[in-house]
Design an enzyme around this catalytic site. Structure first.
Site, mmCIF file in Angstrom:
data_model
loop_
_atom_site.group_PDB
_atom_site.id
_atom_site.type_symbol
_atom_site.label_atom_id
_atom_site.label_comp_id
_atom_site.label_asym_id
_atom_site.label_seq_id
_atom_site.Cartn_x
_atom_site.Cartn_y
_atom_site.Cartn_z
ATOM 1 N N HIS A 95 -0.863 3.011 27.775
ATOM 2 C CA HIS A 95 -0.673 2.200 28.975
ATOM 3 C C HIS A 95 0.454 1.207 28.722
ATOM 4 O O HIS A 95 0.541 0.610 27.645
ATOM 5 C CB HIS A 95 -1.950 1.432 29.327
ATOM 6 C CG HIS A 95 -3.023 2.288 29.901
ATOM 7 N ND1 HIS A 95 -3.107 2.591 31.243
ATOM 8 C CD2 HIS A 95 -4.054 2.934 29.316
ATOM 9 C CE1 HIS A 95 -4.154 3.360 31.465
ATOM 10 N NE2 HIS A 95 -4.746 3.591 30.304
ATOM 11 N N ARG A 106 -0.022 4.925 4.754
ATOM 12 C CA ARG A 106 1.141 4.985 3.862
ATOM 13 C C ARG A 106 0.987 6.195 2.943
ATOM 14 O O ARG A 106 -0.118 6.730 2.773
ATOM 15 C CB ARG A 106 1.261 3.704 3.041
ATOM 16 C CG ARG A 106 0.036 3.389 2.201
ATOM 17 C CD ARG A 106 0.162 2.080 1.454
ATOM 18 N NE ARG A 106 -1.036 1.770 0.698
ATOM 19 C CZ ARG A 106 -1.325 2.265 -0.509
ATOM 20 N NH1 ARG A 106 -0.475 3.109 -1.090
ATOM 21 N NH2 ARG A 106 -2.440 1.933 -1.125
ATOM 22 N N LYS A 136 0.523 10.304 -2.062
ATOM 23 C CA LYS A 136 1.236 11.211 -2.962
ATOM 24 C C LYS A 136 1.864 12.314 -2.132
ATOM 25 O O LYS A 136 1.474 12.541 -0.980
ATOM 26 C CB LYS A 136 0.325 11.784 -4.044
ATOM 27 C CG LYS A 136 -0.807 12.667 -3.540
ATOM 28 C CD LYS A 136 -1.607 13.196 -4.729
ATOM 29 C CE LYS A 136 -2.732 14.128 -4.273
ATOM 30 N NZ LYS A 136 -3.466 14.710 -5.421
#
Length: 215
Positions: A121, A188, A191
């Site tokens: 939205h 994040r 590996k």
């Protein structure tokens, strides 16, 4: 051509939308689910949808399911503002939500209570309720052979590269390269596999490589 004709006539468009969906609701009318959708959408004969899953799918956007794919109970799939395409041998786990535009490749495991939303939205006016403001869309793409852990949220416009893993509870706001494990909020790199060397790289090495690619 038919879509362009309808789009150019707002009153006709509103009437047709009312025929398909009750006012202020997302779920299509029963006749749409029973009469129109089976002839419009491409669902392989071996694809399964559990009886307590909710399909808010309409005929004017794509909804496809490949062979041997399964949508579990209490999941919601909505193609109202963008198509939903699910490949072969996929699992959409219990209680998950998919709001198009979303494209899911083959052999993807999506665990329980995952949210994939290709819609947002807008928030441009502080005097207009957010529900009355426009929506924006950006396709989510999950490439083949991925595993999306439980309670993950993937935001609009994100691509998850093939053979990657998203750890449970993560919120993914950036693209994930192929052969990568990510986790956290925001997610994040934990590996990454390097096909040329046949080795797993550490999070630091993977992030450095990714940064150099984007320079």
């Amino acid at each position: 051509m038919m879509k362009s004709y309808i789009d150019a006539r707002p009153a006709l468009k509103r009437f047709i939308h009312w025929l398909l969906v009750p006012a202020n609701e997302a779920r299509p009318r029963r006749w749409v689910s029973w009469v129109l959708n089976p002839f419009v959408h491409e669902r392989h004969v071996s694809a399964r949808i559990r009886s307590r899953a909710r399909l808010d799918v309409l005929p004017f956007n794509p909804f496809k399911m490949g062979a041997n794919s399964l949508i579990e109970d209490f999941s919601v799939v909505n193609n109202g503002v963008g198509g939903v395409v699910i490949g072969k041998n996929c699992l959409l786990g219990i209680g998950s939500t998919v709001i198009g535009p979303v494209s899911i490749g083959d052999n993807v495991i999506i665990a329980q209570h995952v949210v994939l939303s290709g819609m947002n939205h807008e928030y441009k006016s502080v005097v207009t309720p957010i529900r009355d403001q426009s929506v924006t869309t950006a396709e989510i793409v999950i490439e083949a052979d991925c595993w999306i852990g439980a309670n993950v949220t993937i935001t609009a416009g994100v691509t998850i590269g093939r053979h990657s893993v998203v750890a449970g509870g993560s919120v993914v706001v950036y693209d994930v390269p192929a052969y990568t494990v990510v986790g956290g909020n925001p997610a994040r790199i934990l590996k990454q596999y390097e096909p040329e060397s046949g080795q797993w790289m550490s999070a630091t090495a993977a992030a450095t490589l990714l940064a150099s690619v984007h320079e």
